[in-house]
Design a protein around this motif. Structure first.
Motif, PDB file in Angstrom:
ATOM      1  N   MET A   1      64.802  -2.569  58.111  1.00  0.00           N
ATOM      2  CA  MET A   1      64.960  -0.730  58.353  1.00  0.00           C
ATOM      3  C   MET A   1      64.810  -0.309  59.694  1.00  0.00           C
ATOM      4  O   MET A   1      65.764   0.627  59.250  1.00  0.00           O
ATOM      5  CB  MET A   1      63.224  -0.638  57.944  1.00  0.00           C
TER       6      MET A   1
ATOM      7  N   ALA B   1      53.618   4.836  53.731  1.00  0.00           N
ATOM      8  CA  ALA B   1      54.962   4.513  54.217  1.00  0.00           C
ATOM      9  C   ALA B   1      54.959   6.515  54.875  1.00  0.00           C
ATOM     10  O   ALA B   1      55.414   6.754  56.336  1.00  0.00           O
ATOM     11  CB  ALA B   1      56.468   4.774  53.212  1.00  0.00           C
TER      12      ALA B   1
ATOM     13  N   ALA C   1      61.110  -5.451  57.911  1.00  0.00           N
ATOM     14  CA  ALA C   1      60.931  -4.390  58.468  1.00  0.00           C
ATOM     15  C   ALA C   1      61.449  -4.228  60.042  1.00  0.00           C
ATOM     16  O   ALA C   1      61.882  -3.637  60.205  1.00  0.00           O
ATOM     17  CB  ALA C   1      60.009  -4.890  59.536  1.00  0.00           C
TER      18      ALA C   1
ATOM     19  N   GLN D   1      54.809  -2.613  59.196  1.00  0.00           N
ATOM     20  CA  GLN D   1      55.438  -2.879  58.319  1.00  0.00           C
ATOM     21  C   GLN D   1      56.099  -4.631  58.034  1.00  0.00           C
ATOM     22  O   GLN D   1      56.220  -4.931  57.483  1.00  0.00           O
ATOM     23  CB  GLN D   1      57.080  -2.665  58.215  1.00  0.00           C
TER      24      GLN D   1
ATOM     25  N   ARG E   1      62.109   1.391  50.553  1.00  0.00           N
ATOM     26  CA  ARG E   1      61.763  -0.449  49.561  1.00  0.00           C
ATOM     27  C   ARG E   1      61.406  -0.062  49.020  1.00  0.00           C
ATOM     28  O   ARG E   1      61.040  -1.081  47.857  1.00  0.00           O
ATOM     29  CB  ARG E   1      61.809  -1.287  51.675  1.00  0.00           C
ATOM     30  N   TYR E   2      59.643   0.447  49.016  1.00  0.00           N
ATOM     31  CA  TYR E   2      58.723   0.498  48.346  1.00  0.00           C
ATOM     32  C   TYR E   2      59.103   0.691  47.163  1.00  0.00           C
ATOM     33  O   TYR E   2      58.959  -0.255  45.317  1.00  0.00           O
ATOM     34  CB  TYR E   2      57.684   1.053  48.748  1.00  0.00           C
TER      35      TYR E   2
ATOM     36  N   TYR F   1      62.513   6.134  59.783  1.00  0.00           N
ATOM     37  CA  TYR F   1      62.220   5.176  59.569  1.00  0.00           C
ATOM     38  C   TYR F   1      60.883   4.760  58.073  1.00  0.00           C
ATOM     39  O   TYR F   1      61.091   4.120  57.248  1.00  0.00           O
ATOM     40  CB  TYR F   1      61.473   4.296  60.384  1.00  0.00           C
TER      41      TYR F   1
ATOM     42  N   ALA G   1      61.172   2.746  54.680  1.00  0.00           N
ATOM     43  CA  ALA G   1      59.979   1.777  53.788  1.00  0.00           C
ATOM     44  C   ALA G   1      59.969   2.473  52.359  1.00  0.00           C
ATOM     45  O   ALA G   1      59.478   1.751  51.550  1.00  0.00           O
ATOM     46  CB  ALA G   1      58.754   2.663  54.900  1.00  0.00           C
TER      47      ALA G   1
END
Length: 211
Positions: free
Chosen positions: A131, A205, A128, A119, A183-184, A176, A180
């Motif tokens: 997260m 992810a 990264a 990440q 976030r995406y 995690y 991710a």
């Protein structure tokens, strides 16, 4: 310039078997050269964007001669020509110098080390680590880790506390992956032209921590 070779093209990571394995995995995911009109990073090679190369060019001077070692064609600037000259070895060196070593990822528990490296390469070190801090905070009744993108003593200590739980690391990896994916999706909502990448991002992810 004929006869010259940047030191960034020569392997810098020695015999670090864990890093070598993880770097090869990331290279497979990232692929080679691209210059997609929707990619805000600009021209990209092996996951290294022109925007990133320019920013690191201000920092990396392995020869200590005042010249950025990422100016691969020795023409005095860092541009698309340097991205196109970037080799797999140079990309792995950047993974190593800018993320693995700078963040001391080799001191993290196995599997979460690879997830954070992936990440960091894909979205930057600060994102990264934030997260990771959010993933750790999911373990606490009162989330107490500051989400600041700094992989400091408190965050590292929390990781080893989590590892001491019976299923701590698998749960952390699951957390995690969720962070991710969140976030995406947020990136795609904020910038609709990024939606074209979302399916691949989500698949990525959901594989974090597999190696």
């Amino acid at each position: 310039m004929a006869g010259k070779k940047s030191p960034i093209l020569t392997p810098l990571y020695g015999s670090d078997a864990r890093f070598i394995h993880l770097a090869a995995t990331v290279l497979d995911i990232e692929g080679g050269y691209s210059n997609h009109k929707s990619d805000n990073g600009g021209e990209t090679q092996y996951g290294i964007s022109l925007r990133f190369l320019k920013s690191e060019g201000k920092l990396i001077d392995l020869n200590q001669d005042g010249r950025a070692d990422l100016d691969l064609d020795f023409d005095g600037d860092i541009d698309g020509a340097d991205i196109r000259l970037l080799t797999k070895e140079a990309a792995k060196n950047l993974y190593y110098l800018c993320f693995w070593e700078r963040l001391s990822l080799k001191t993290l528990p196995t599997f979460i080390d690879g997830a954070v490296l992936d990440q960091a390469i894909n979205g930057g070190a600060s994102a990264a680590v934030k997260m990771l801090q959010r993933a750790c905070n999911r373990f606490a009744i009162v989330p107490d880790l500051k989400v600041d993108g700094d992989l400091g003593f408190k965050t590292r200590s929390r990781l080893w506390e989590i590892k001491s739980f019976g299923n701590g690391i698998p749960k952390l990896i699951s957390n995690y992956r969720q962070e991710a994916e969140v976030r995406y999706n947020a990136i795609a909502r904020a910038d609709p032209k990024q939606v074209i990448f979302l399916d691949g991002w989500v698949k990525r992810a959901r594989r974090l921590g597999d190696v």
